[in-house]
Every structure is written in structure tokens, then in C-alpha cells.
Scaffold this active site. Structure first.
Site, PDB file in Angstrom:
ATOM      1  N   ASP A  70       0.665  -1.079  -0.042  1.00 36.66           N
ATOM      2  CA  ASP A  70       0.019   0.098   0.088  1.00 36.66           C
ATOM      3  C   ASP A  70       0.846   1.297   0.102  1.00 36.66           C
ATOM      4  O   ASP A  70       1.702   1.584   0.989  1.00 36.66           O
ATOM      5  CB  ASP A  70      -0.776   0.012   1.447  1.00 36.66           C
ATOM      6  CG  ASP A  70      -1.759   1.263   1.403  1.00 36.66           C
ATOM      7  OD1 ASP A  70      -1.754   2.117   0.519  1.00 36.66           O
ATOM      8  OD2 ASP A  70      -2.478   1.263   2.424  1.00 36.66           O
ATOM      9  N   LYS A  73       2.814  10.966  -3.289  1.00 40.29           N
ATOM     10  CA  LYS A  73       1.739  10.719  -4.234  1.00 40.29           C
ATOM     11  C   LYS A  73       0.720  11.366  -4.780  1.00 40.29           C
ATOM     12  O   LYS A  73       0.353  11.174  -6.024  1.00 40.29           O
ATOM     13  CB  LYS A  73       0.932   9.506  -3.130  1.00 40.29           C
ATOM     14  CG  LYS A  73      -0.233   8.712  -3.702  1.00 40.29           C
ATOM     15  CD  LYS A  73      -0.971   7.833  -2.696  1.00 40.29           C
ATOM     16  CE  LYS A  73      -1.822   6.847  -3.426  1.00 40.29           C
ATOM     17  NZ  LYS A  73      -2.217   6.158  -2.505  1.00 40.29           N
ATOM     18  N   ASP A  99     -13.200   5.284   1.152  1.00 43.25           N
ATOM     19  CA  ASP A  99     -11.723   5.266   1.513  1.00 43.25           C
ATOM     20  C   ASP A  99     -11.078   6.662   1.360  1.00 43.25           C
ATOM     21  O   ASP A  99     -10.713   7.293   0.572  1.00 43.25           O
ATOM     22  CB  ASP A  99     -11.194   4.378   0.635  1.00 43.25           C
ATOM     23  CG  ASP A  99      -9.446   4.200   0.511  1.00 43.25           C
ATOM     24  OD1 ASP A  99      -8.961   5.002   1.641  1.00 43.25           O
ATOM     25  OD2 ASP A  99      -8.739   3.543  -0.440  1.00 43.25           O
TER      26      ASP A  99
END
Lengths: 627, 178
Positions: free
Chosen positions: A25, A87, A210
Site C-alpha cells: 500500500d 503520491k 476510502d
């Protein structure tokens, strides 16, 4: 008991030959790695017992980098060389970042003219987000190999479901740089659904909410007898816990009567860290004291939960809008949802949970750790993809979707939709073009991703240049362009002139991110420019590929030789022997030639086998079920 | 079945408009369980390419067969008619009048933010959709009249497109009411 033990190609491992595969992850704030050991998925801690690796990389002047906790600890006094939340920059352009974050990014960027790729100036030199992510991935790979005691055959790496093609490609490039074989890019909510679905044995339609450090996804899935079918997904790749931190920092500045400009870079970085802690404390406390420095002067502000909730209401509302659109796309109402799974550390905020509960009309599921559930699901999928599960031991199947529509630019700057969002992948569509000039041998296609009608409102993915079209009179050529999105959600295109059956060659110019050549160069650089290291690695990879194709073909022949006649079998055995003969030599080209010959020779066989296995399946007579 | 077969044969389903959707769902899952690229993550490049082709094919066939309107269009095409052909604008006069009346009604309801009128229109379209679907089924499965089916499918396509306008009007009417 099974009557016949059938080995699928690359599926059934010989005993004692477990293939190590992990789930990673790669998060905005934290990253983690998990693996299935003795049938149970678990996260792998570092040598100090810590599971979360902060997604922070600090570059030093001697060219080295520190990763994780050490990097984060120094961010306060070395903010420019300490890259966090990278990210959010993956596969994005310099111009987009300015819009996205205002003045929040305080790194030094190199302005480039070419592919609109972000580059940081660090003490160790210029770095791209792909390289920064590769450092994080390589650290986790090393952790996994140290813990598990062997090399990895590959990894499943999770990405936000709402990542577009450029962001996915950047993630895959980073894995390649980190020396990781990517078994699959898996959508984070889908990974979480796998963990919950297999752990709880749930069936029905579920929503996964999420909210991570920097991205938000909501996916609607139907779980039926081991099939995880994503019905729709929605989200925002620039919305996450980071934004709640930023709001809290702004609130603290306001309360203390301090303007943003009074803080230098280091003070900003420290305030951001304090704001994150304060946000976490507000989950239990009704008021917290945020202490910080502005221009060297100590300040503090008392921030109440009510004020924080009011300051972030619109962020929560944005997530619920995405959830509503997801439901709409799935043609479902809130009442059709059997449960809501909470994923991501930011879902610990009580007001987020309360809002989700109000929206869905039921308390969300929170019993699996929201920080770990994605990595655990990815580890389960990696284990299955590596072929470690015994045949018939409860296989599952993931059917995911493309999050954003794909289109091409047409006359007048309009985007013509080619593949609609929420189409199940893999998916392909064809389109026919013709030439408009006599003797025209090339044409260009501009591919965009997004839902808007104007190309300028969508995200540019790439420009494809088709070359080698046979010269004909204008309008005579029939050029069939095929857009293929694979199971990783990545686009490729191919083109063929259909009257002459000539395949056009294609040159891809990605609008954002790195080109293939640049990735190859970085890969080479990472070996300290030593050409021999590069060759050793290429040879090793070729040898592994040779072993793999021999094993797979042998298994295929053992199972389905009946589909072939004698001469075909003999020819294939000759080709296998040819690969075997050179497989352990150091002649890279000879191995490659033999492998290519065998691959080519098995093409028809692969199709026959696929056809046969589908027939068996539809006839309800799968051989491994005859007991 | 074969990758070259038509969508019905690909899933081993009878070539009819009336369809056992549960059986289709099962066949789709069975096929994907065999051909999906995830089943070949460690296989050679050849097998991976074949798996990609087959899984893509299965998704396409399922997408078309699962939705009644797409299935109807597809069946008409198999029987030599193309309802989506834009050059063919034949449509019976009364239905054209009906279209105009609907459009007018929607414009009016939208101007007045009249949620009830919009909902009424929506219900009318639902009824029309059901009726057309029944007529298409009879034309294709009972009478073997692809020409008639194709003409009814064209009406159905209009109802579908117009239905989207009505739905979006309904959403903005609810939004402005809040």
C-alpha cells in the site's frame, strides 16, 4: 478428493516451492507491506517493530537518501530536501500542482519545457516523483525480503481507484525502478473489499469509503460467491487527510492572529506536523492547544472540535457527493447498500464517520484497522496471483472498472468518448479513421481522460503518432485504431490499415510523466552507470523468463496435450528442448531467441486451451470438480 | 463457443431477446473465472495476451447482452437491420407527435421547477419503455419480424435519451427545492 491434479500454467506450484509475493500500500502519508504466511495475511513490521513507513524521503548532499521515520524526523529543519505526500504529485504536471495546493508545496521545482513533468531540486540532485516513490517501494521490498528470507517474485501495488492512466503508469514506473515485478495494480477500495469479504464472508452490495492521506475513493461492489464485481467508483485524487490538516493549521493561524506569510518553510513544516497531531487528538478531545512558531516567536491557539468540524464541512460534503454519483452510476439507491466499509486513517475522524452514517443510514464497518486493510487485501491478491493457492481452495475473482471515461480529440476541440467510465476492465474499443490527403502515411491521435465535453476541460493523457500507413489516395485508407485498457487500468493503442492489413507503428508522447526511454535511463543510472550490472540483470531476467515459459508449457502439455496432434507436440517439445539447452548459458540473445520461438510456437495452443477451458466451464464440467 | 462467435453463442445462450439474466450472470462469471488475466499473472506473455483478449471479449459480450436495449439493437443487427443507422429516420407520424408533446411538457415543467410534473413524465416514459420492450420481444422472438423490431427499437432509443433529460431535470428541480 480430486481425481486429477491439473496444473494451470503458472498456477500450481511444486510443493516446497512457495513463491513469495507481497501486497504494498503506497500511501500519501504512510506506506506498508503485507504478506500471506501460513495462510494468514499479516503486515510486515520493520526491525523496530513499526508497521507504518512514513512516505517521506530526505535527500542528503552526499547523494544518499533516508526514508521513512528518519526522514520525517528531520523535515522540520530540512523541509526543502524532505519530500512528503509525493503520491499527490505522481503523474501530474507542474501547472496542475500550483492549482491543486496553492502555496502548500514549498519544494524547489525545476521548470521543464518537455513532458510537463515535475522535478524537485534536492541536495542530492534533481529528482522526479517517480524516483521518490521508488525509494519508498525499494525500502518496503527490502523489508519484505529480509523478513521472508528470499527474493520476491512480485508484488501487488495498490493505487486509488480514481487514479487516471498517467498516475497509474507513474506508479508502475516507480515499481520498476525499485526492482519490483508488478503482478497487478489493484484499486485500494477493491483491496479493502477483498480483505473484508474474505475475512467476514460477506455477500451483497457494499460501499467502500476510502479517505486516505491525500486521496479519496468510493467504490460500490457486488460480492457474489467469491466474485468481487465493482459496479461503480468515484472519488477525488486531490482530497484527503492532508487537506484536513491544512484546514486545521489555517484555523490555528487565524485564532492566533498570524498570517501565513509570517512562517518560514521550516516553521510551516513543523506547524503541519502539529496540525496532524492536533487533528488526531480532536478525535477524543473537544479542544486542543496547537503550539507553533511564527518568525521565531512562540504562538499557540486553542482549536475546538466544533470549529474544526465547521472548517472542514465542505471537504466531507465533497466525499458524499462522490458517493452519491457512484450510487447513481451503479443505478442503485442508498437502501440497496448492505454495508459500508471504512478505509484510510482519515476515517477515524468522528465527524467523518457520523456523516457517512447519516448518508448511508447505517453505522459503517470499522472492525478492520483502516490503515492496514488495503495492504492486507493486496497481500491476499498477491498470494493468489503468484499461484500459491491450491486448486479448488476457494478462488476468488476481481472484476474492476475504469474510473474515468477515455476519449479522443475531434474537430473543434471536442472530446469524443471512446470508453465510458465504470466500464469493466479489461476493455477495448475500435474506431475507424481515414486519410484526408493523397499519400498520407502518418496521423496523430490525442487521447484524453475525463467526463467533460471540451478537450481543454479533460486531462490530456498522450498523443499517439501513427506511422507507416501505406500511401493511398485520400479517403481510401481504412485505419482501425484499437484502444485497449488492461487489467491494471492502463491504456495501450494499436492501429492497422485494414485494406492492406498493415500494422502502423505508434510513437507515444505522454502528456505527463516519464517516457519509456527516460525510465530506461533511470534504471541504468540506478546501477551506478555500470553497464555490466545492467547486463547481468538483463541476463538474469531472461533466464528467469526461460525457466518460467518452460515450466508453463510443460504444465500446459501435461494438462491439454489432447488438443494437439503428434507433429505439433513433437515440434513444441523440440522448442522446449531448445530453450532448456541455452537457459543457463550467459548468451542473452540466444536465450531470447529460443524463448521467442517457443512463445510464438505456443500461441495457437494457448488459444485452444482457453477455448477448451471456457467450454468445460460453461458445460459445468470443470475437471477439477469431478471427485 | 469460440472467441469469434456472436455474443449469445459465446456464453452458450439461446439467440433470443427474452433472456434468463441469472443464467447470463452465471455464464459470465464462469467464463471470466477461466479467462481473466488474474488467472495468468505468472504465465508466459503469449498466454497473458490471449487472456487479455478473451477477458475483453467476455466483458464486451456481457455489456451488450445484459442491457435490454443494447441486446435488442444487437439482435436486430444480427438479423440484418441496423436501428442505430442515423440515415434511416423512418418513424411513424403519431410517435413523432408524441415526442414533440413530451419535449414541450418537459420544458414547461422545468421552467416551473415542477417536480410533480417531471415525475409524472418519468412514469409515462417508464410505461412506454415497458410497452416497447414487449413489442420488440414479440417482433423478434415470436414473429421473426426484424424490420418491425428495428423500428420499435428506434423509438425505444428515443425514450432512453429523453429519459436522461428528464432525470437530469428531476435532479436540478430537487436541488433548487433545497
Amino acid at each position: 478428493m480430486a481425481l486429477l491434479q491439473i496444473s494451470e500454467p503458472g498456477m500450481a506450484p511444486a510443493p516446497h516451492q512457495r513463491r513469495l509475493a507481497v501486497g504494498i500500500d503506497l500511501g500519501t502519508t504512510n506506506s506498508l507491506v503485507a504478506a500471506v504466511r501460513n495462510g494468514v495475511a499479516g503486515v510486515l513490521p520493520d526491525e523496530d517493530g513499526r508497521v507504518l513507513l512514513p512516505s517521506a524521503v530526505r535527500y542528503r548532499e552526499d547523494g544518499t537518501a533516508s526514508i521513512g521515520h528518519d526522514a520525517l524526523a528531520r523535515r522540520g529543519d530540512d523541509p526543502r530536501n524532505t519530500i512528503v505526500s509525493v503520491k499527490r504529485l505522481m503523474g501530474r504536471g507542474r501547472d496542475e500542482v500550483a492549482v491543486d495546493r496553492g502555496d502548500a508545496w514549498r519544494y524547489e521545482f525545476v521548470e521543464t519545457t518537455d513532458s510537463n513533468q515535475i522535478r524537485f531540486v534536492t541536495a542530492a540532485g534533481v529528482r522526479t516523483p517517480v524516483e521518490v516513490s521508488a525509494e519508498i517501494l525499494a525500502t518496503l521490498r527490502q523489508r519484505a525480503e529480509d523478513t521472508l528470507g528470499d527474493d520476491l517474485v512480485g508484488a501487488v501495488i495498490t493505487v486509488p481507484a480514481y487514479f487516471d492512466d498517467a498516475q497509474r503508469q507513474a506508479t508502475k514506473d516507480a515499481a520498476q525502478l525499485a526492482g519490483i515485478n508488478v503482478l497487478r495494480l489493484l484499486n485500494e477500495p477493491t483491496a479493502a473489499a477483498v480483505a473484508y469479504g474474505l475475512d467476514h464472508g460477506i455477500e451483497g452490495v457494499y460501499a467502500v469509503y476510502d479517505l486516505g492521506g491525500g486521496t479519496f475513493d468510493v467504490s460500490i461492489l457486488r460480492l457474489t460467491k467469491g466474485v468481487f464485481e465493482v459496479l461503480a467508483t468515484g472519488g477525488d485524487t486531490a482530497l484527503g487527510g492532508d487537506d484536513f490538516d491544512a484546514r486545521l493549521a489555517r484555523l490555528a493561524l487565524q485564532i492566533a492572529g498570524v498570517t501565513d506569510a509570517m512562517l518560514d518553510d521550516a516553521e510551516h513544516a513543523r506547524l503541519a506536523a502539529h496540525a496532524r497531531r492536533a487533528k488526531e487528538e480532536l478525535s477524543d478531545a473537544s479542544i486542543v492547544d496547537v503550539a507553533f512558531e511564527a518568525s521565531g516567536v512562540h504562538r499557540h491557539a486553542a482549536v475546538s472540535r466544533d470549529a474544526f468540524v465547521a472548517a472542514t464541512d465542505d471537504l466531507v460534503a465533497r466525499t458524499l457527493q462522490a458517493a452519491e454519483r457512484g450510487l447513481h452510476d451503479a443505478h442503485l439507491a442508498v437502501t440497496d447498500i448492505a454495508g459500508v466499509v471504512m478505509v484510510g486513517g482519515a476515517t477515524r475522524m468522528p465527524h467523518v464517520r457520523a456523516a457517512v452514517e447519516r448518508f448511508f443510514g447505517r453505522p459503517p464497518l470499522i472492525d478492520l484497522d483502516p490503515d492496514r486493510v488495503v495492504a492486507l487485501g493486496a497481500a491476499m491478491q498477491a498470494d493468489a496471483l503468484a499461484g500459491n493457492r491450491a486448486p479448488g481452495s476457494g478462488d476468488w475473482l476481481l472484476l474492476d472498472v475504469i474510473p474515468l471515461s477515455l476519449g479522443v480529440e475531434t474537430m473543434g476541440g471536442l472530446a469524443e468518448k471512446i470508453i465510458a467510465r465504470n466500464s469493466t476492465i479489461p476493455v477495448a474499443r475500435g474506431q475507424e479513421f481515414t486519410t484526408f490527403k493523397d499519400g498520407q502515411t502518418a496521423m496523430a491521435i490525442h487521447v484524453v481522460q475525463g467526463e467533460r465535453e471540451l478537450v481543454s476541460d479533460c486531462r490530456s493523457l498522450a498523443r499517439f503518432e501513427l506511422r507507416g500507413i501505406p500511401p493511398m489516395t485520400a479517403g481510401a485508407a481504412r485505419i482501425r485504431v484499437t484502444y485497449q485498457v488492461d487489467a491494471d487500468g492502463l491504456l495501450s493503442i494499436s492501429a492497422r490499415e485494414t485494406t492492406s492489413n498493415v500494422e502502423a507503428s505508434i510513437i507515444v508522447k505522454p502528456s505527463y510523466g516519464l517516457g519509456d526511454e527516460e525510465v530506461a535511463r533511470m534504471l541504468k543510472d540506478s546501477f551506478g552507470a555500470a553497464d555490466s550490472d545492467m547486463r547481468v540483470r538483463a541476463l538474469r531476467e531472461q533466464q528467469v523468463e526461460a525457466a518460467r515459459i518452460v515450466e508453463a508449457t510443460e504444465a500446459a502439455l501435461a494438462a491439454d496435450a489432447a488438443l494437439l496432434d503428434e507433429p505439433q507436440i513433437t515440434r513444441m517439445r523440440c522448442q522446449i528442448d531448445a530453450v532448456r539447452k541455452v537457459a543457463n548459458s550467459d548468451d542473452h540473445d540466444a536465450i531470447k531467441d529460443a524463448v521467442d520461438a517457443l512463445a510464438h510456437g505456443t500461441e495457437k495452443f494457448a488459444e485452444l486451451r482457453m477455448d477448451a477451458s471456457v467450454r468445460r466451464a460453461l458445460a459445468g464440467k470443470r475437471l477439477d470438480e469431478i471427485a | 463457443m469460440d472467441i469469434q462467435d456472436n455474443h449469445f453463442a459465446f456464453f452458450g445462450m439461446p439467440e433470443r431477446f427474452a433472456l434468463d439474466t441469472a443464467a447470463l450472470d452465471r455464464a459470465y462469471r464462469e467464463v471470466q473465472s477461466q479467462v481473466h488475466p488474474d488467472r495468468f499473472a505468472r504465465a508466459g506473455a503469449t498466454e497473458q495476451r490471449v487472456a487479455l483478449q478473451w477477458a475483453t471479449r467476455a466483458n464486451e459480450a456481457y455489456r451488450v447482452l445484459r442491457e435490454p436495449l443494447k441486446r435488442a439493437i444487437y439482435l436486430c443487427t444480427l438479423r440484418g437491420e441496423d436501428p442505430a443507422d442515423e440515415r434511416d429516420t423512418r418513424m411513424a407520424g403519431p410517435f413523432l407527435m408524441q415526442q414533440l408533446a413530451w419535449r414541450e411538457a418537459l420544458d414547461e415543467a422545468r421552467d416551473r421547477h415542477d417536480s410533480a410534473a417531471i415525475a409524472g413524465l418519468d412514469a409515462e416514459l417508464d410505461a412506454m419503455r415497458d410497452r416497447l420492450q414487449g413489442e420488440v420481444e414479440a417482433a423478434l422472438d415470436r414473429d421473426g419480424d426484424a424490420k418491425l423490431a428495428s423500428e420499435r427499437v428506434r423509438r425505444w432509443m428515443f425514450v432512453e435519451r429523453f429519459g436522461e433529460d428528464v432525470a437530469s431535470a428531476a435532479r436540478s428541480a430537487t436541488a433548487s427545492a433545497h
